[in-house]
Design an enzyme around this catalytic site. Structure first.
Site, mmCIF file in Angstrom:
data_model
loop_
_atom_site.group_PDB
_atom_site.id
_atom_site.type_symbol
_atom_site.label_atom_id
_atom_site.label_comp_id
_atom_site.label_asym_id
_atom_site.label_seq_id
_atom_site.Cartn_x
_atom_site.Cartn_y
_atom_site.Cartn_z
ATOM 1 N N CYS A 1 -89.157 -3.229 86.230
ATOM 2 C CA CYS A 1 -90.010 -3.013 87.392
ATOM 3 C C CYS A 1 -90.422 -1.966 87.967
ATOM 4 O O CYS A 1 -91.247 -1.386 87.313
ATOM 5 C CB CYS A 1 -89.112 -3.890 88.358
ATOM 6 S SG CYS A 1 -90.342 -4.665 89.676
ATOM 7 N N ARG B 1 -97.247 -10.942 96.632
ATOM 8 C CA ARG B 1 -96.169 -10.458 95.878
ATOM 9 C C ARG B 1 -95.971 -11.430 94.916
ATOM 10 O O ARG B 1 -96.172 -12.730 95.117
ATOM 11 C CB ARG B 1 -94.947 -10.198 96.489
ATOM 12 C CG ARG B 1 -95.000 -8.937 97.460
ATOM 13 C CD ARG B 1 -93.585 -8.663 98.102
ATOM 14 N NE ARG B 1 -92.831 -7.996 97.146
ATOM 15 C CZ ARG B 1 -92.815 -6.656 96.543
ATOM 16 N NH1 ARG B 1 -93.534 -5.722 97.297
ATOM 17 N NH2 ARG B 1 -92.190 -6.248 95.775
ATOM 18 N N HIS C 1 -85.799 -8.705 86.581
ATOM 19 C CA HIS C 1 -84.410 -8.062 87.178
ATOM 20 C C HIS C 1 -83.560 -9.491 86.622
ATOM 21 O O HIS C 1 -84.073 -10.296 85.821
ATOM 22 C CB HIS C 1 -84.433 -8.156 88.516
ATOM 23 C CG HIS C 1 -85.467 -7.074 89.249
ATOM 24 N ND1 HIS C 1 -85.078 -5.819 89.044
ATOM 25 C CD2 HIS C 1 -86.593 -7.223 89.836
ATOM 26 C CE1 HIS C 1 -86.297 -5.100 89.683
ATOM 27 N NE2 HIS C 1 -87.128 -6.033 90.177
HETATM 28 N N1 GLN Z 1 -92.189 -1.524 94.336
HETATM 29 C C1 GLN Z 1 -92.607 -2.352 93.012
HETATM 30 C C2 GLN Z 1 -93.479 -3.281 93.583
HETATM 31 O O1 GLN Z 1 -93.305 -3.958 94.451
HETATM 32 C C3 GLN Z 1 -91.424 -2.631 92.442
HETATM 33 C C4 GLN Z 1 -90.329 -3.318 93.045
HETATM 34 C C5 GLN Z 1 -89.362 -3.626 91.987
HETATM 35 O O2 GLN Z 1 -88.819 -2.977 91.396
HETATM 36 N N2 GLN Z 1 -88.857 -4.716 92.271
HETATM 37 O O3 GLN Z 1 -94.563 -3.626 92.715
#
Ligand code: GLN
Length: 242
Positions: free
Chosen positions: A98, A132, A198
């Protein structure tokens, strides 16, 4: 019989890049080695520190929030870009999840700010105004032993676009993947692997942990009694609807 060499792992920014307990991936690598009588050595490299590319077989970086990524990104370009390229060149495994994955590419654009990446793989990430990408996710990937499912959980605002020459880690079966549009997930260039998944990733997909150990050490591993691990994998697949 000559004893097998230990798996030498380097964790990059473990205290900053560890969202969703991504550090659990390291525990799985350790357990899978030790249960087989293989040595496991863990070192860390954080802000202001470089590393010796020949001294590690597997480099690992977890996810992070945007603010931690900003701090990490510039330091990473300054202190770790060259050794990372050298390690990848000698086919050390690089696994980045990520936020770590986003920093492997050319850049991560966060509104007006352009965060530099280390350029290990040909991709760009953009954080726009859109929603998101969150949820359980399953992909199909082939790491040289036939197509297998990797199941996990994604939560990212950034959308990643692979360059023309870049290969994804896998194709999305369920979920969003790199950008929610093109059906790709993650990236793979030789032993460099980036993914949005994850879980943590490796406890839910121990076949992948074993494959990474094999690639890092150039060995073939025998099976373990994985009843509990297989149940975790099945549960992650069910969560994703696969
Ligand atoms: N900050 C990054 C995003 O939101 C990665 C987030 C994460 O590692 N879950 O795209």
């Amino acid at each position: 019989m000559t004893p097998s060499p230990p798996l030498r792992v380097l964790a990059l920014y473990p205290e900053l890049m560890n969202i969703y307990a991504d550090r659990g991936n390291l525990s799985v690598l350790r357990a899978r080695c030790e249960w087989r009588g293989l040595g496991f050595e863990l070192a860390a490299s954080s802000i202001g520190e470089s590393f010796e590319p020949a001294a590690h077989d597997l480099l690992y970086m977890g996810g992070g929030q945007d603010r931690d990524q900003v701090a990490v990104a510039r330091d990473m370009v300054e202190t770790k870009r060259d050794p990372l390229h050298a390690a990848a060149e000698r086919d050390a495994v690089v696994l980045a999840v990520c936020g770590g994955y986003q920093l492997l590419g050319g850049s991560y654009r966060l509104g007006d700010e352009e965060i530099p990446g280390v350029g290990l793989v040909d991709l760009e990430t953009v954080r726009g105004e859109r929603e998101r990408l969150i949820g359980n996710c399953a992909i199909e990937a082939d790491l040289g032993t036939g197509p297998r499912v990797i199941a996990g959980f994604e939560n990212h605002g950034g959308r990643t676009f692979l360059g023309a020459g870049a290969e994804p880690l896998g194709r999305v079966i369920r979920g969003h993947g790199n950008n929610g549009d093109d059906g790709t997930e993650g990236v793979r260039r030789r032993n460099v692997i980036g993914t949005y998944l994850h879980g943590p990733l490796l406890p839910k997909n121990v076949w992948l942990a074993d494959r990474l150990i094999e690639l890092a050490l150039g060995v073939e591993l025998g099976p373990l009694d994985d009843a509990m691990e297989d149940a975790a994998h099945a549960s992650a697949r069910r969560a994703a609807g696969v």
